[in-house]
Enzyme design. Structure first.
Site, PDB file in Angstrom:
ATOM      1  N   THR A  64     101.797  14.612  10.690  1.00  0.00           N
ATOM      2  CA  THR A  64     100.363  14.616  10.434  1.00  0.00           C
ATOM      3  C   THR A  64      99.960  13.482   9.499  1.00  0.00           C
ATOM      4  O   THR A  64     100.777  13.007   8.694  1.00  0.00           O
ATOM      5  CB  THR A  64      99.952  15.963   9.795  1.00  0.00           C
ATOM      6  OG1 THR A  64      98.603  15.889   9.344  1.00  0.00           O
ATOM      7  CG2 THR A  64     100.819  16.285   8.586  1.00  0.00           C
ATOM      8  N   ASP A  65      98.700  13.089   9.557  1.00  0.00           N
ATOM      9  CA  ASP A  65      98.192  12.094   8.618  1.00  0.00           C
ATOM     10  C   ASP A  65      98.034  12.670   7.217  1.00  0.00           C
ATOM     11  O   ASP A  65      97.885  11.920   6.240  1.00  0.00           O
ATOM     12  CB  ASP A  65      96.862  11.514   9.105  1.00  0.00           C
ATOM     13  CG  ASP A  65      95.780  12.555   9.355  1.00  0.00           C
ATOM     14  OD1 ASP A  65      96.057  13.766   9.189  1.00  0.00           O
ATOM     15  OD2 ASP A  65      94.658  12.167   9.733  1.00  0.00           O
ATOM     16  N   GLU A  66      98.100  13.986   7.085  1.00  0.00           N
ATOM     17  CA  GLU A  66      97.904  14.608   5.775  1.00  0.00           C
ATOM     18  C   GLU A  66      99.015  14.268   4.785  1.00  0.00           C
ATOM     19  O   GLU A  66      98.837  14.416   3.573  1.00  0.00           O
ATOM     20  CB  GLU A  66      97.765  16.120   5.916  1.00  0.00           C
ATOM     21  CG  GLU A  66      96.530  16.520   6.700  1.00  0.00           C
ATOM     22  CD  GLU A  66      96.188  17.989   6.561  1.00  0.00           C
ATOM     23  OE1 GLU A  66      96.410  18.555   5.480  1.00  0.00           O
ATOM     24  OE2 GLU A  66      95.693  18.562   7.544  1.00  0.00           O
ATOM     25  N   LYS A  90     105.422  18.960   5.408  1.00  0.00           N
ATOM     26  CA  LYS A  90     105.512  17.986   6.500  1.00  0.00           C
ATOM     27  C   LYS A  90     106.046  16.658   5.990  1.00  0.00           C
ATOM     28  O   LYS A  90     106.824  15.973   6.683  1.00  0.00           O
ATOM     29  CB  LYS A  90     104.148  17.801   7.165  1.00  0.00           C
ATOM     30  CG  LYS A  90     103.676  18.996   7.976  1.00  0.00           C
ATOM     31  CD  LYS A  90     104.630  19.331   9.119  1.00  0.00           C
ATOM     32  CE  LYS A  90     104.601  18.294  10.219  1.00  0.00           C
ATOM     33  NZ  LYS A  90     105.468  18.665  11.382  1.00  0.00           N
ATOM     34  N   TYR A 100     101.260  22.677   2.678  1.00  0.00           N
ATOM     35  CA  TYR A 100     101.454  22.282   4.080  1.00  0.00           C
ATOM     36  C   TYR A 100     101.838  20.821   4.195  1.00  0.00           C
ATOM     37  O   TYR A 100     102.861  20.467   4.798  1.00  0.00           O
ATOM     38  CB  TYR A 100     100.189  22.547   4.897  1.00  0.00           C
ATOM     39  CG  TYR A 100     100.161  21.774   6.202  1.00  0.00           C
ATOM     40  CD1 TYR A 100     101.122  22.007   7.180  1.00  0.00           C
ATOM     41  CD2 TYR A 100      99.198  20.793   6.441  1.00  0.00           C
ATOM     42  CE1 TYR A 100     101.124  21.286   8.367  1.00  0.00           C
ATOM     43  CE2 TYR A 100      99.190  20.072   7.622  1.00  0.00           C
ATOM     44  CZ  TYR A 100     100.157  20.318   8.580  1.00  0.00           C
ATOM     45  OH  TYR A 100     100.158  19.595   9.744  1.00  0.00           O
TER      46      TYR A 100
END
Length: 362
Positions: free
Chosen positions: A143-145, A172, A168
């Site tokens: 993810t870009d997060e 990741k 989260y």
């Protein structure tokens, strides 16, 4: 050697993006291999997502295994049973609000699950620095997060330093680092992709777009965190999956690729666009619907803005986004309005009560 892409292990294949990817694979003329879908069927995994695939290909080219990716013995058995040559790792706990309330499940699935898959694959493929292989591949979906939060300008690139802000995104980020460490330490043939916010069919109804469509249809309040000024980059799920297919076919081993929609929207503006589209399809007055917007207390660590620079995958692999946001939203609204039975089936009573009190933009 060319990658085999014959026996593909898809983790989390009953979830939103994973099930869409499996549908995409069986519509892709260049794919003639087998899909082995491994999913533990948590609340977000749903066998109904793949009923058509099961009917047409079940027991022939499509196989389902209900398994926790942390269960090493079962994962080893699946590798041997199906002679896995490609892993496409979608499985993850992905709800930011849930990670704030209970981080442990995220660490277990996203970190330990990824480690288990990597280590089983390394041993089954007999990969080492002295025995590198180009015919097998482990592709990790992220993810870009993991990059943290942007200001009003700038974009995430493949070299942006990681700065996760929630349990989260931290889990990741950890899994990304483990994947790349296995590449450098053991010669593991890996690729990795970091994608912006996906939307489309089969997304679990706790997420922003399906939740708001449902609430608009039912006349329920539309909760927005803070002022709704947080910005996200949105991509239609099929465009994302085409990018993944490009990477596993043409991507360079050991490389990572950002996948973005080049489509930034403030949450409040996205909601108003959804109100416009959904109101028209449901014969509602959009002004009346807008009056149901409720601004609620912001969630902890809410990142201000995500924006992806996806020039690398466009330049190196020739990928381009095909779906406009207007088209994609219209198709998505149509799908949710036409699949109320699917929605009701996957929502337990306990969870149904929970999502009406909570909101997420992921």
């Amino acid at each position: 050697m060319e990658r085999k892409l014959k026996n593909l292990l898809i983790t989390g294949g009953c979830g939103f993006i994973g099930s869409n990817f499996i549908h995409y694979l069986f519509s892709e003329p260049s794919f003639n291999g087998n899909v082995i879908n491994v999913d533990s069927l948590t609340y977000a995994g749903n066998l109904e997502n793949l009923e058509l695939i099961q009917k047409k290909y079940g027991g022939k080219r499509y196989f389902f295994e209900k398994t926790d990716i942390c269960n090493r013995k079962e994962i080893e058995g699946i590798f041997k049973k199906y002679d896995i040559d490609t892993v496409i790792h979608f499985a993850a706990e992905s709800h930011v609000d849930r990670s704030v309330l209970g981080p442990e499940a995220f660490i277990k699935t996203n970190v330990m699950g990824t480690y288990t898959l990597l280590d089983v694959a390394r041993q089954y493929w007999n990969v080492s620095l002295d025995n590198s292989r180009d015919d097998v591949l482990f592709h990790h979906i992220s993810t870009d997060e993991v990059y943290g939060s942007l200001g009003s300008t700038g974009y995430f690139t493949e070299t942006t330093a990681y700065d996760p802000r929630s349990p989260y995104s931290a889990s990741k980020a950890s899994s990304d680092h483990i994947v790349m460490a296995y590449s450098h330490t053991f010669g593991m043939p890996v690729t990795l992709s970091n994608c912006s916010n996906n939307y489309g069919p089969y997304q679990f109804p706790e997420k922003l777009i399906p939740l708001m469509i449902m609430n608009i249809k039912k006349g329920k309040p539309l909760p927005v965190y803070g002022e709704g000024k947080n910005i996200r980059d949105w991509i239609y799920v099929e465009d994302h999956n085409r990018a993944v297919w490009q990477i596993i076919n043409k991507g360079k081993t050991g490389e990572k690729y950002n996948i973005g929609g080049e489509n930034e929207w403030q949450n409040i503006d996205l909601l108003k666009k959804l109100i416009e589209i959904t109101s028209k399809k449901c014969n509602l007055n959009p002004t009346d619907v807008e009056n149901t917007i409720v601004h609620v207390k912001d969630r902890p660590g809410h990142d201000a803005r995500y924006a992806i620079d996806c020039s690398k995958i466009k330049k190196e692999l020739g990928w381009e986004r095909k779906m406009t946001f207007e088209q994609g939203l219209s198709l998505t609204v149509d799908w949710y309005l036409s699949n109320s039975e699917w929605i009701e089936h996957i929502l337990s009573g306990e969870y149904k009560n929970w999502i009406q009190k909570n909101y997420t933009d992921r």
